[in-house]
Design a protein around this motif. Structure first.
Motif, PDB file in Angstrom:
ATOM      1  N   LEU A  24       0.827  -1.211   0.000  1.00  0.00           N
ATOM      2  CA  LEU A  24       0.000   0.000   0.000  1.00  0.00           C
ATOM      3  C   LEU A  24       0.864   1.265   0.000  1.00  0.00           C
ATOM      4  N   LEU A  25       1.949   1.238   0.792  1.00  0.00           N
ATOM      5  CA  LEU A  25       2.835   2.398   0.819  1.00  0.00           C
ATOM      6  C   LEU A  25       3.434   2.684  -0.558  1.00  0.00           C
ATOM      7  N   LEU A  26       3.659   1.631  -1.321  1.00  0.00           N
ATOM      8  CA  LEU A  26       4.331   1.763  -2.615  1.00  0.00           C
ATOM      9  C   LEU A  26       3.349   1.897  -3.780  1.00  0.00           C
ATOM     10  N   ARG A  27       2.089   2.202  -3.473  1.00  0.00           N
ATOM     11  CA  ARG A  27       1.111   2.381  -4.552  1.00  0.00           C
ATOM     12  C   ARG A  27       1.618   3.498  -5.487  1.00  0.00           C
ATOM     13  N   GLY A  28       1.439   3.294  -6.752  1.00  0.00           N
ATOM     14  CA  GLY A  28       1.974   4.228  -7.737  1.00  0.00           C
ATOM     15  C   GLY A  28       3.255   3.713  -8.366  1.00  0.00           C
ATOM     16  N   TYR A  29       3.896   2.721  -7.697  1.00  0.00           N
ATOM     17  CA  TYR A  29       5.054   2.041  -8.288  1.00  0.00           C
ATOM     18  C   TYR A  29       4.619   0.643  -8.723  1.00  0.00           C
ATOM     19  N   GLU A  30       5.244   0.126  -9.740  1.00  0.00           N
ATOM     20  CA  GLU A  30       4.981  -1.253 -10.150  1.00  0.00           C
ATOM     21  C   GLU A  30       5.923  -2.173  -9.395  1.00  0.00           C
ATOM     22  N   LEU A  31       5.367  -3.173  -8.725  1.00  0.00           N
ATOM     23  CA  LEU A  31       6.180  -4.122  -7.967  1.00  0.00           C
ATOM     24  C   LEU A  31       6.427  -5.373  -8.798  1.00  0.00           C
ATOM     25  N   ILE A  32       7.695  -5.747  -8.928  1.00  0.00           N
ATOM     26  CA  ILE A  32       8.101  -6.963  -9.621  1.00  0.00           C
ATOM     27  C   ILE A  32       8.744  -7.886  -8.590  1.00  0.00           C
ATOM     28  N   TYR A  33       8.251  -9.111  -8.491  1.00  0.00           N
ATOM     29  CA  TYR A  33       8.757 -10.067  -7.502  1.00  0.00           C
ATOM     30  C   TYR A  33       9.683 -11.074  -8.175  1.00  0.00           C
ATOM     31  N   ALA A  34      10.855 -11.287  -7.563  1.00  0.00           N
ATOM     32  CA  ALA A  34      11.864 -12.156  -8.168  1.00  0.00           C
ATOM     33  C   ALA A  34      11.694 -13.623  -7.790  1.00  0.00           C
ATOM     34  N   GLY A  35      10.817 -13.932  -6.814  1.00  0.00           N
ATOM     35  CA  GLY A  35      10.636 -15.314  -6.384  1.00  0.00           C
ATOM     36  C   GLY A  35      11.418 -15.621  -5.115  1.00  0.00           C
ATOM     37  N   LYS A  36      11.257 -16.829  -4.594  1.00  0.00           N
ATOM     38  CA  LYS A  36      11.781 -17.170  -3.271  1.00  0.00           C
ATOM     39  C   LYS A  36      13.299 -17.276  -3.221  1.00  0.00           C
ATOM     40  N   THR A  37      13.926 -17.758  -4.268  1.00  0.00           N
ATOM     41  CA  THR A  37      15.383 -17.971  -4.226  1.00  0.00           C
ATOM     42  C   THR A  37      16.056 -17.406  -5.475  1.00  0.00           C
ATOM     43  N   PRO A  38      16.031 -16.101  -5.654  1.00  0.00           N
ATOM     44  CA  PRO A  38      16.612 -15.522  -6.871  1.00  0.00           C
ATOM     45  C   PRO A  38      18.142 -15.559  -6.844  1.00  0.00           C
ATOM     46  N   GLY A  39      18.730 -15.957  -7.958  1.00  0.00           N
ATOM     47  CA  GLY A  39      20.174 -15.918  -8.105  1.00  0.00           C
ATOM     48  C   GLY A  39      20.616 -14.642  -8.788  1.00  0.00           C
ATOM     49  N   GLU A  40      21.924 -14.474  -8.906  1.00  0.00           N
ATOM     50  CA  GLU A  40      22.444 -13.249  -9.524  1.00  0.00           C
ATOM     51  C   GLU A  40      21.961 -13.107 -10.959  1.00  0.00           C
ATOM     52  N   ASP A  41      21.986 -14.193 -11.730  1.00  0.00           N
ATOM     53  CA  ASP A  41      21.543 -14.111 -13.124  1.00  0.00           C
ATOM     54  C   ASP A  41      20.077 -13.724 -13.226  1.00  0.00           C
ATOM     55  N   ASP A  42      19.245 -14.259 -12.310  1.00  0.00           N
ATOM     56  CA  ASP A  42      17.819 -13.915 -12.310  1.00  0.00           C
ATOM     57  C   ASP A  42      17.627 -12.422 -12.077  1.00  0.00           C
ATOM     58  N   LEU A  43      18.364 -11.881 -11.112  1.00  0.00           N
ATOM     59  CA  LEU A  43      18.198 -10.472 -10.767  1.00  0.00           C
ATOM     60  C   LEU A  43      18.752  -9.554 -11.855  1.00  0.00           C
ATOM     61  N   VAL A  44      19.846  -9.958 -12.476  1.00  0.00           N
ATOM     62  CA  VAL A  44      20.378  -9.176 -13.600  1.00  0.00           C
ATOM     63  C   VAL A  44      19.351  -9.124 -14.733  1.00  0.00           C
ATOM     64  N   ARG A  45      18.761 -10.273 -15.046  1.00  0.00           N
ATOM     65  CA  ARG A  45      17.766 -10.314 -16.124  1.00  0.00           C
ATOM     66  C   ARG A  45      16.570  -9.419 -15.812  1.00  0.00           C
ATOM     67  N   LEU A  46      16.075  -9.483 -14.572  1.00  0.00           N
ATOM     68  CA  LEU A  46      14.921  -8.677 -14.195  1.00  0.00           C
ATOM     69  C   LEU A  46      15.258  -7.182 -14.203  1.00  0.00           C
ATOM     70  N   CYS A  47      16.477  -6.843 -13.777  1.00  0.00           N
ATOM     71  CA  CYS A  47      16.886  -5.436 -13.806  1.00  0.00           C
ATOM     72  C   CYS A  47      17.009  -4.923 -15.232  1.00  0.00           C
ATOM     73  N   GLU A  48      17.582  -5.747 -16.106  1.00  0.00           N
ATOM     74  CA  GLU A  48      17.722  -5.334 -17.510  1.00  0.00           C
ATOM     75  C   GLU A  48      16.349  -5.153 -18.155  1.00  0.00           C
ATOM     76  N   GLU A  49      15.412  -6.030 -17.806  1.00  0.00           N
ATOM     77  CA  GLU A  49      14.088  -5.987 -18.426  1.00  0.00           C
ATOM     78  C   GLU A  49      13.229  -4.842 -17.890  1.00  0.00           C
ATOM     79  N   HIS A  50      13.286  -4.616 -16.571  1.00  0.00           N
ATOM     80  CA  HIS A  50      12.339  -3.682 -15.949  1.00  0.00           C
ATOM     81  C   HIS A  50      12.953  -2.352 -15.523  1.00  0.00           C
ATOM     82  N   GLN A  51      14.277  -2.262 -15.478  1.00  0.00           N
ATOM     83  CA  GLN A  51      14.964  -1.026 -15.096  1.00  0.00           C
ATOM     84  C   GLN A  51      14.380  -0.420 -13.805  1.00  0.00           C
ATOM     85  N   PRO A  52      14.460  -1.146 -12.693  1.00  0.00           N
ATOM     86  CA  PRO A  52      13.857  -0.652 -11.452  1.00  0.00           C
ATOM     87  C   PRO A  52      14.565   0.586 -10.914  1.00  0.00           C
ATOM     88  N   VAL A  53      13.778   1.443 -10.255  1.00  0.00           N
ATOM     89  CA  VAL A  53      14.352   2.594  -9.565  1.00  0.00           C
ATOM     90  C   VAL A  53      14.780   2.213  -8.154  1.00  0.00           C
TER      91      VAL A  53
END
Length: 315
Positions: A24-53
């Motif tokens: 609720l506090l973050l309403r206005g931002y899009e939340l992307i969830y990486a899953g329970k056990t994200p590895g470095e490659d998973d997080l790099v891919r998600l960052c490249e795709e979504h460009q999080p702030v």
């Protein structure tokens, strides 16, 4: 929420969920969830795709490679208090703020610390196992009474202070080592680390892990401790040399140890600790309660907003 409806950017959560109050506090931002056990490659891919702030860190490590994958990244916010899983130097070099939800899980971790202290002092786990095997050890067993014993704390922040308050209520002597302590509550004696090691009947760790204190509990430190002392760690696994601790437990130098964190997590099986009867193990859940989940989530979300909204106002 569709991407087109979002004007403020993406927040990447390195986990599968976030407390509804934090969402609720973050309403206005899009939340992307990486899953329970994200590895470095998973997080790099998600960052490249979504460009999080922003990244809210629940699980996994945040490396410079992950940071470089998002040109928009402005803040890395820990869902908890320990930031040793974040490359802070790399973040600083890139102008990325690093924040922690300080004190959010202090009640939970302090309570779990006492669960481990009591279990070690009263031999709860072994006696339970013996009872289930048909034994009645009343004539031979003696627990450790904590009244008038000395509790030593490495770290006197929000968690260490709460642990100390309970010890004082139990009639224990309390001493602490913390060169960065901002305040020292009444009844706690501040001492140097060598004195703390030598005089503690129960030694409990409540400090962050740094390059300087890694393996601070090593063979030499354990040798300085009292025979029959108890060691508790609800802070970070890297503070302890696990091989040295295993030797101290099997030799009888220490009465027992209670560990909620380990050098490598999850604990890899087989592990020496699994075959040592006087060590009590829990899977880094000291801060995992319903209340702490909400407090850590809202604390992490508030830290994200504090950075992003300040930048937005300044801009």
């Amino acid at each position: 929420m569709s991407r087109s409806a979002v004007s403020r950017g993406v927040v990447l959560v390195t986990g599968a969920d976030l407390a509804p109050q934090a969402v609720l506090l973050l309403r206005g931002y899009e939340l992307i969830y990486a899953g329970k056990t994200p590895g470095e490659d998973d997080l790099v891919r998600l960052c490249e795709e979504h460009q999080p702030v922003a990244i809210i860190v629940r699980y996994g490590r945040i490396t410079k490679r992950i940071m470089d994958a998002s040109r928009s990244l402005r803040v890395i916010s820990k869902h908890g208090t320990g930031i040793d899983t974040i490359d802070v130097a790399a973040a600083r070099d890139r102008g990325i703020a690093v924040k922690a939800a300080a004190g959010a899980n202090a009640p939970a971790v302090a309570e779990h610390t006492w669960a481990l202290i009591f279990a070690c002092a009263k031999d709860v786990v072994r006696l339970d196992q013996r009872m289930r095997q048909g034994h009645w050890d009343k004539a031979t067993h003696k627990s450790l009474e904590l009244k008038d014993r000395t509790l030593g704390l490495v770290g006197l922040g929000a968690i260490g202070t709460r642990v100390a308050e309970t010890a004082l209520a139990l009639g224990m002597q309390v001493m602490a080592y913390d060169p960065y302590a901002s305040r020292v509550p009444s009844g706690i004696g501040m001492v140097d680390l060598d004195t703390l090691m030598a005089q503690s009947d129960v030694l409990s760790l409540h400090c962050p892990l740094t390059d300087e204190n890694r393996h601070m509990i090593n063979a030499q430190a354990l040798a300085r401790m009292k025979d029959g002392a108890i060691l508790i760690n609800t802070a970070r696994g890297g503070l302890i040399d696990e091989e040295a601790l295993a030797a101290a437990l099997t030799s009888g130098k220490l009465r027992a140890a209670g560990l909620d964190c380990f050098e490598k997590e999850p604990l890899t099986a087989p592990h020496r600790f699994q075959d040592i009867g006087n060590v009590i193990l829990s899977p880094h859940i000291g801060g995992v309660t319903s209340n702490a989940y909400v407090a850590m989530g809202t604390g992490a979300a508030s830290n994200v907003l504090a950075v992003l909204e300040t930048e937005s106002t300044a801009g």
